[in-house]
Scaffold this active site. Structure first.
Site, PDB file in Angstrom:
ATOM      1  CG  ASP A 240       0.526  -9.804  -8.355  1.00  0.00           C
ATOM      2  OD1 ASP A 240       0.859  -8.611  -8.471  1.00  0.00           O
ATOM      3  OD2 ASP A 240      -0.415 -10.174  -7.622  1.00  0.00           O
TER       4      ASP A 240
ATOM      5  CD  GLU B  98      -2.934  -4.819  -6.968  1.00  0.00           C
ATOM      6  OE1 GLU B  98      -3.762  -3.962  -6.617  1.00  0.00           O
ATOM      7  OE2 GLU B  98      -3.197  -5.684  -7.843  1.00  0.00           O
TER       8      GLU B  98
HETATM    9 ZN   LIG Z   1      -3.418  -3.991 -11.013  1.00  0.00          ZN
END
Ligand SMILES: [Zn+2]
Length: 356
Positions: free
Chosen positions: A71, A129
């Site tokens: 992401d 993340e």
């Molecule tokens: Zn990163």
């Protein structure tokens, strides 16, 4: 056109970037990654939400995890990405080119190419993340299927400018609350000033000499700072409470329990100690022979990581972990993030030399 893992890591980075995957919208990219890896007969591929795991099962004595999040932070007029030359350096420019599609591209390329690596490899591509840690795909896997993370060493392809950044400092936040008694400020002697009671705490913090602690050969510099302060009720009232919010960044050789005990010993004489948040650090594990070989393959000196990163999740499972990836970390999340092309191929070559 499906992802072609035999393309160069530079071309692969461009393709990965142009499949927009802002946190929460990773599905299309995870699908592409899963399909591309499923075409590789030497890999066992598993899918968990938008996380994809591919692993060799060669029966090697050691296993290594190579992980990266797929992401990105939100796009801001910086997709599709483009090639640029600036000051004689060739770059790929745009969202994800630093954090961290090139690290993912290198991992994907080598996952496909290395059919018989020297160690067994678990290639891990995970979601969420860049958002709250309760959504983090790696954390989810550690909770639900920790056996998939089992390894002797882990590398996260986060941007480090091609250096090896080992482990990370732990972090804790706590309040020290002083108490007093309210009174009219015209007759202050009737009260007890809680803000004044904060003075020795601030003096202690101002004079505090944080330690630098060597862990597995890397020097971790600690920090102890007041980061917020609050107290008082009105302009004519003696304050009955003052809270100093303190952040302690501690070397990974200290356990959270020891870090907390040290802070309590320091501050409890001055007020109520309220723990707000505590995350352990991560040992770099660079004394491990596997890590030594990795450092030799990279050919650069390892550096400590001061900020908290996902390597700590591996460390919590007893797996030493480092960050190693293309891109200048100070450009991560910047609208003009851009990666020098030679850093992508440099990381690819080092990882290939070590794993091959
Ligand atoms: Zn990163």
């Amino acid at each position: 056109m499906p992802l072609d893992l035999s393309a160069t890591s530079i071309e692969l980075t461009r393709e990965l970037c142009d499949i927009e995957s802002v946190s929460g919208n990773e599905k299309a990219l995870a699908d592409e990654i899963e399909q591309a890896l499923r075409r590789m007969p030497h890999l066992e591929v598993l899918r968990d939400g938008d996380l994809v795991v591919a692993r060799t099962r060669l029966g090697r004595a050691r296993r290594v995890v190579v992980a990266g999040h797929i992401d990105t932070v939100p796009v801001n007029g910086n997709l599709p990405v483009r090639f640029e030359t600036e000051g004689g350096v060739d770059y790929l420019w745009g969202r994800g080119t630093v954090d961290m599609k090139p690290g993912v591209a290198v991992a994907l390329k080598l996952a496909a190419e290395l059919t018989a690596p020297a160690v067994d490899v678990t290639w891990l591509f995970y979601d969420h993340e860049e958002v709250a840690s309760d959504l983090n795909g790696l954390a989810r896997l550690a909770r639900t299927r920790p056996e998939l993370l089992a390894a002797d060493f882990a590398i996260l392809g986060e941007p480090t400018g091609g250096a090896v950044e080992g482990g990370c400092n732990g972090t804790m936040r706590f309040d020290v609350i002083t108490r007093g008694r309210r009174a009219h400020s015209a007759r202050g002697w009737m009260g007890e000033n809680a803000i004044h009671k904060a003075a020795p705490i601030l003096a202690l913090l101002a004079d505090f000499q944080p330690e630098t602690i060597e862990v597995d050969g890397l020097a971790y510099r600690e920090n102890l700072n007041a980061v917020l302060i609050g107290g008082g009720v009105a302009g004519n009232v003696i304050p009955d409470e003052c809270a100093i919010h303190i952040n302690y960044r501690f070397a990974p050789s200290r356990t959270p329990a020891r870090a907390e005990a040290a802070m309590r010993a320091l501050f409890e004489p001055f007020g109520e100690f309220v723990l707000r948040d505590l995350s352990p650090g991560a040992r770099p594990g660079l004394d491990d022979p596997l890590a030594q070989e990795f450092l030799a393959a990279v050919g650069r000196e390892a550096k400590p990581k001061y900020g908290w990163t996902d390597v700590a999740r591996f460390s919590a499972l007893g797996i030493p972990a480092v960050n190693f990836g293309p891109g200048d970390p100070s450009l991560a999340h910047a609208d003009d993030e851009r990666v020098p092309l030679e850093q992508i191929t440099g990381c690819e070559d080092a990882l290939r030399a070590w794993l091959g």
